[in-house]
Structure formats: C-alpha cells, structure tokens
Motif scaffolding. Structure first.
Motif, mmCIF file in Angstrom:
data_model
loop_
_atom_site.group_PDB
_atom_site.id
_atom_site.type_symbol
_atom_site.label_atom_id
_atom_site.label_comp_id
_atom_site.label_asym_id
_atom_site.label_seq_id
_atom_site.Cartn_x
_atom_site.Cartn_y
_atom_site.Cartn_z
ATOM 1 N N UNK A 1 0.777 -1.243 0.000
ATOM 2 C CA UNK A 1 0.000 0.000 0.000
ATOM 3 C C UNK A 1 0.809 1.293 0.000
ATOM 4 N N UNK A 2 2.097 1.242 0.267
ATOM 5 C CA UNK A 2 2.880 2.473 0.286
ATOM 6 C C UNK A 2 4.291 2.219 -0.216
ATOM 7 N N UNK A 3 4.927 3.284 -0.695
ATOM 8 C CA UNK A 3 6.324 3.179 -1.121
ATOM 9 C C UNK A 3 7.203 2.760 0.042
ATOM 10 N N UNK A 4 6.906 3.288 1.216
ATOM 11 C CA UNK A 4 7.700 2.962 2.402
ATOM 12 C C UNK A 4 7.720 1.463 2.664
ATOM 13 N N UNK B 1 0.998 -0.815 -11.823
ATOM 14 C CA UNK B 1 0.213 0.410 -11.956
ATOM 15 C C UNK B 1 0.048 1.152 -10.639
ATOM 16 N N UNK B 2 -0.320 0.427 -9.603
ATOM 17 C CA UNK B 2 -0.579 1.075 -8.319
ATOM 18 C C UNK B 2 0.650 1.834 -7.831
ATOM 19 N N UNK B 3 1.772 1.132 -7.786
ATOM 20 C CA UNK B 3 2.989 1.751 -7.273
ATOM 21 C C UNK B 3 3.463 2.886 -8.167
ATOM 22 N N UNK C 1 1.197 6.029 -7.986
ATOM 23 C CA UNK C 1 1.348 6.683 -6.681
ATOM 24 C C UNK C 1 2.733 7.285 -6.493
ATOM 25 N N UNK C 2 3.776 6.561 -6.906
ATOM 26 C CA UNK C 2 5.140 6.927 -6.512
ATOM 27 C C UNK C 2 6.033 7.388 -7.662
ATOM 28 N N UNK C 3 5.639 7.104 -8.898
ATOM 29 C CA UNK C 3 6.308 7.657 -10.056
ATOM 30 C C UNK C 3 7.736 7.209 -10.302
ATOM 31 N N UNK C 4 8.391 7.954 -11.174
ATOM 32 C CA UNK C 4 9.763 7.650 -11.575
ATOM 33 C C UNK C 4 10.710 7.672 -10.376
ATOM 34 N N UNK C 5 10.423 8.538 -9.418
ATOM 35 C CA UNK C 5 11.282 8.644 -8.237
ATOM 36 C C UNK C 5 11.390 7.311 -7.502
ATOM 37 N N UNK C 6 10.308 6.537 -7.519
ATOM 38 C CA UNK C 6 10.319 5.233 -6.866
ATOM 39 C C UNK C 6 11.319 4.295 -7.551
ATOM 40 N N UNK C 7 11.380 4.347 -8.881
ATOM 41 C CA UNK C 7 12.348 3.533 -9.612
ATOM 42 C C UNK C 7 13.770 3.931 -9.214
ATOM 43 N N UNK C 8 13.991 5.215 -9.080
ATOM 44 C CA UNK C 8 15.306 5.704 -8.661
ATOM 45 C C UNK C 8 15.646 5.238 -7.247
ATOM 46 N N UNK C 9 14.634 5.228 -6.373
ATOM 47 C CA UNK C 9 14.854 4.762 -5.000
ATOM 48 C C UNK C 9 15.239 3.282 -4.971
#
Length: 228
Positions: free
Chosen positions: A10-13, A33-35, A38-46
């Motif tokens: 449910x969350x990036x965290x 899709x969900x992630x 919600x979290x975008x390209x920045x999530x891939x970078x993380x």
C-alpha cells in the motif's frame, strides 16, 4: 529461470522496506500500476539506490493507438532505469511493430514483452471476451508478438511451453500467478508452482504475496532462489 518480485504494497515505504531486506539477492523487481501511479519515476530511482544491480520490470501494460504506445515506450526507454516493460498483444501487430521501431536505436533499450492472457482469467471468462479458448488465443497472440519483433510475452505457466514451441526457445516467457510452494491462489485463476514452471520452460516467475505477506520475506526469497 529468474525471480521477479512484485512490489504491490500500500505504500512506497512498505515496498522499500521489503526491498531493503532482500537487497543482496540477484532478483528482478516488478513495479505495477498502483505503485507507479502513486510513486512515479522517483520510486524507480529509489529502488536502484538500494542496489544498482536490481533489474526493474515496469508493468504498465501499454494499450492504446500505435503512436501513443510508441510515445510512451520511448519515454520509458529514455529513463535509463527500466530493464523490461510491457504492452498488450491485443493492441495488434501494427502497434507492437511501431513500438519496437520507435525504440530500436535507444542505447541499452529495455526488453519488451506483450501480455497475452491475464492470469486472473479462467477459460470461461476469457472466452466471453475473446471468443476463443485461452490456450488457442494465447498462442496466436504470442505468434503475433514474435512476428512483430517483440522480445517475449507475459503469459501463465500453462501456456509457456506451447508458446515456445510455436515461436522460439529464446522467446521470453514471463509468468505471473506463481505460488512457489502451493500457497493460496488468491484472485489468480491459472497458478503454478516452481516445478511446473521449470517443466514448462518459464524464463521469469513473478511472485508477490507469498513473499511480502510472510513474516520473513528474506527467507522466502532465499528458498525460492534455491529451488529455481
């Protein structure tokens, strides 16, 4: 065979916490899709920041008119973060060819896979939409995909071997709906375990809930890797 882990929490965290636990394993990470919404390209970078060796499968299932699909595919490819993304084979050969033509000269382009039949379908619900049995239509869509120059398909383990027989042994099959050790199927209809996936020449198994719902995800990942 490679393991691809779904990041569907449910969350990036929460997703990042799981990834940090398994950061030393040689695995792929599936961002759906969900992630991504919600979290975008920045999530891939993380994810890459946790371990640059992680491979990322961006599971957005592009399905639109050919030029719009190609536009999206080009943007994804330019990220430099994505190793696989997917489209829908139902978009047709022209759309898939347009995608592949658009990204062919991008350095280190991602692999492209096409979805044949979602693993949430059983044969009856699939036939109500496509007017054909899954086994027949999935192979037809895979042949269209192969002829379009796409790298492989997303399918269930039940179609993998027949698809390879009708295309090429090197044609990639990535299979969701894997319950490695016979866990509950949940909302999936066509599920398989690791031995079945092996028997059917699956290249990538996608596992989500059996990992992230376990109290010790790291142990589950280790056990899966030992078995594949």
């Amino acid at each position: 065979m490679k393991l691809c882990i779904s990041l569907d929490l449910p969350s990036a965290k929460e997703n990042l916490a799981i990834v940090k636990e398994i950061k030393d394993f040689d695995v792929w990470l599936k961002v759906g899709l969900r992630s991504y919404i919600r979290d975008g390209k920045e999530f891939l970078e993380d994810l890459k920041a946790i371990n640059p060796k992680f491979k990322i499968f961006l599971d957005l299932k592009l399905y639109d008119i050919p030029n719009t699909m190609a536009d999206a595919a080009e943007e994804i490819s330019k990220f430099g973060l994505v190793d696989i993304f997917n489209v829908h084979a139902s978009a047709g050969e022209n759309a898939m060819q347009t995608v592949m033509e658009r990204i062919k000269d991008i350095p280190n382009r991602p692999l492209v896979l096409a979805v044949t039949a979602l693993t949430s379908f059983d044969n009856e619900s699939f036939k109500a939409i496509y007017n054909e049995d899954i086994s027949t239509k999935a192979t037809k869509l895979a042949k269209d995909t192969y002829n379009s120059g796409v790298d492989g398909v997303v399918c269930s383990a039940f179609e993998s071997l027949d698809i390879k027989k009708n295309t090429s042994d090197s044609f990639i099959t990535l299979c969701p709906g894997i319950r490695p050790f016979g866990e509950d199927a949940g909302d999936q209809k066509r599920v398989a375990d690791i031995p079945f996936a092996k028997e059917n020449s699956v290249d990538f198994i996608v596992v989500g809930r059996p990992i992230y719902k376990d109290t010790n995800p790291k142990d589950v990942v280790k056990k899966i890797l030992e078995n594949i």
